[in-house]
Design an enzyme around this catalytic site. Sequence first.
Site, PDB file in Angstrom:
ATOM      1  CD  GLU A 165      -3.162  -0.727   0.266  1.00 42.33           C
ATOM      2  OE1 GLU A 165      -3.097   0.288  -0.473  1.00 42.33           O
ATOM      3  OE2 GLU A 165      -4.140  -1.493   0.265  1.00 42.33           O
ATOM      4  CD  GLU A 193      -3.364  -7.276   2.851  1.00 44.92           C
ATOM      5  OE1 GLU A 193      -4.427  -6.743   3.220  1.00 44.92           O
ATOM      6  OE2 GLU A 193      -2.272  -6.690   2.853  1.00 44.92           O
TER       7      GLU A 193
END
Length: 953
Positions: free
Chosen positions: A415, A485
């Site tokens: 991220e 994820e």
Amino acid sequence: MSVRTTPAADHVEDVSPGRGTLPPRSWYASSDAASLSLNGRWRFWLSATADAEDDSFAEPGYDAKGWAEVTVPGHWVLQGHGAPVYTNHLYPFPVDPPHVPTENPTGDHLHVFDLPADWPADGEAVLRFDGVESCARVWLNGTELGEFKGSRLPHEFTVGGLLKTVGNVLAVRVHQWSAGSYLEDQDQWWLPGIFRDVTVLHRPRGAAGDFFVHASYDHVTDAGTLCVDSEVAGRVTVPELGVDIATGEPVTVPVEPWTAETPRLYDGVLATPGERVPLRIGFRTVALEDGLIKVNGTPVLFKGVNRHEWHPERGRALDLATMREDVLLMKRHNVNAVRTSHYPPHPAFLDLCDEYGLWVIDECDLETHGFVEQSWRDNPVDDDRWTPALLDRAARMVERDKNHPSVVIWSLGNEAGTGRGLTAMAEWIRGRDGSRLLHYEGDIDCRDTDVYSRMYAFHDEVERIGRGLDGGTLKRRELPFVLCEYAHAMGNGPGGLADYQRLFESYDRLQGGFVWEWIDHGIAHPELGFAYGGDFGEELHDGNFVCDGLVFPDRRPSPGLVEFKKVIEPVRIEGDGAGGTVRVTNRHDFADLSALAFAWSYQVDGETVDAGPLPVPVLAPGESAEVKLPEPGPAPAGAETGWTVRALLAEATAWGPEGHVVAWGQVPVTGRVASSVAASERPAVSGGLVRLGPASFDARTGALRTVGGVDVTGLRLDVWRAPTDNDNGAPWQPDARYGLLWRELGLHRMRHRLDAVDLTDEALTVRTRVAPAAVDLGLRTVYRWTSDGCRLKLTVSVTPEGDWAVPLPRLGIRFGLAGADEVSWFGGGPGEAYPDTRMASTIGRWRSTVDDLQTPYVRPQENGARADVRWAELGGLRVEGDPAFWFSARRWTSEQLDAAGHLTDLVPGDTVWVNLDHGQMGIGSQSCGPGALPQYHLRAEPATFSFVFEANG
Ligand code: IPT
């Protein structure tokens, strides 16, 4: 005129990686050179700002008597100085890179140490820090060595010339906030401190410097090729392979390969003129071939977890025993891969992954997620000034960890948006190590990466990607897919695991995923049980979003982990009972079934009546066989019968004892016949009560009072459950926030209007309408009671009225019992299950106390239901269901559960509240992912279900 007031702290806001440190190199724990651990109690002084104190504390002779003490490795905020702060992606300080707040907790650390008597007089020495958050300045014996950032990366200084035999003074000034903090915005607690080991390493003349073990495997010839490049020339020996070569010289020999399933390591030694370094060599080749990630020529399926380092008392300061516990728990639950979210772990963890066998995505210590709030403007990864810091981080990871066979993929970070700095990291890594693949989820077009990676993609999209219908750049379309994820394990859940696994197993391109995440980051707290965001008075925080793991903070497996173990089991055992066989499929990628023994058992009404070994052929990966079961023994008419077949470890392995259950399956033979109760008894009114068989009711309201002398309170329809984190969902998916929609609709405050109490010759019928205030929706609910004299039957009929746009949380009855403790049941167990988390629920006879039925989610919420329950006994009652029901019992109401913020808010009352549910809403994982799939929704529809009550004992 301007006055500089903070010269001492200039480096704190410097974007460059630091100064004075040695170039990064391969990390090794042991050699025959001397080393000295400086872990232990250190003197500690906390200041509120970076420049509150001058440097005089670093001078030998400084009087630190008034100072506190902390344990190193450790975080000072977990040792009584200041407090931890939890934010997900928001920076807990104003975003003005590279500047940090004036309020910058600064911990001065002092440690005085002597060298051991046998410390060699010649040679060099280095001082190694394995992890300091977030910025450190270091002095030894009054001389400044330098400063560094990069919290979860090692940093070394040369110290030979400065060391004394006795009374060395090591001074370390650690700032909580620095320019580096902008690169470390991972979703976790902000925890400053020297949280990994500090070591002095003797470096004899001719000691090994950096070295790179290249050990590949050719699956066509079964040969391994070994070549060790070393800064300092020497010899490499591997006695078991008869290898004795010079560094830099390749050798090819027949070997057994390393895989996560068969972690074959060869012990070797790198001997330089000054030092002997033990090597643990695993031969394996990672490649991107035919659009697939292959190891040793075979595509792998990742059954992975994201692992943050966590200990409920020590934070990210993990000891070896805790790391090993993680690895053992993973192996015992069929996990085969770890993404080291979101930073390189303690290096010893990777040794364990090599040894026990886990595929590793090693992720760099890089996240700039908070910049998403400003549409990624000023993102450091797209600003050349920061590139040296990014390259430094990449190099420190790769150089430290490059000799681990378990590491198959490098990840640039998490991220961090996109930018030139990331590309520079990728280019540097490829140049340095061409033997592994590259991952970064944020690179949606896969410009710099070898794997198309996503997080939390919904099932339908994953299926499209599996079919190759997802589009994207030409490059991306040719790449394999992983979910770095998925299945957000926050609170009760994750639901839908089996549905993902089915997709992974159906499409080659889908190479599995990594559940978010391994462990709840709850902090042990005297009043709260485990604390989460906000519990330390943080002004900005993200609550219990930090508790989203498959194990609780104390590492007890949650039902989610038990479910995951079943869903990803490497052997599939299935069948429908027809033909007296089971189908056994080897779903390993590499291992045959020789390590496993199989056993059958035969159940009659849930009780095992016979058992024995089951011979199963040694299937190769991917093969399956139809295996004949023994002839079932006789069973009473109407009994429910079936087989359970288990795959067990035939012998103890490094990670599990002999007999450890790896996989299992149940094969039904004959189905259940529910008891029928003749409505032969006639309800009779006397003294304000209706008597019917073993029961009494309030004559005016029709409310059940007693069954066979057992008091029953408040029996009525129930639709409310304490919303789970997944029910509550995520702000970015407003339509699926059922927990909020339910509350808005008022399902937590249903009114029960009594319309009629009818007595006929054979039944007591109570007609009601159950509905929340303020809306015209409702559930017409009829309770019909009959009896054959000793048993009491309740048939509930529910007819929804109005436009029910949302699914129901649950549909069933609840009632209170006094003094229930032991529970036994025939149905799914031993653990909890919900419609989309029920794979691990095993049909059988189970026992528990009421307290043990509870699942201790850190933030209390709906939990503890048992699926497919045929009957249950508790508090002197036996209840049988037709059809089978969901059973739960607790010492508090759903309303109290709902109101609790922490486990310690739950105070047991005298009444045990029992829920017998006809339906439960699925769980999903919409706290950060897809909701329960439509097939697991509990729609408001007409329903009829019944229970038979009788006194037992
Ligand atoms: C994703 C993060 O990568 C991870 O660190 C964690 O925060 C997780 O979500 C949620 O628990 S990012 C999110 C935008 C999906």
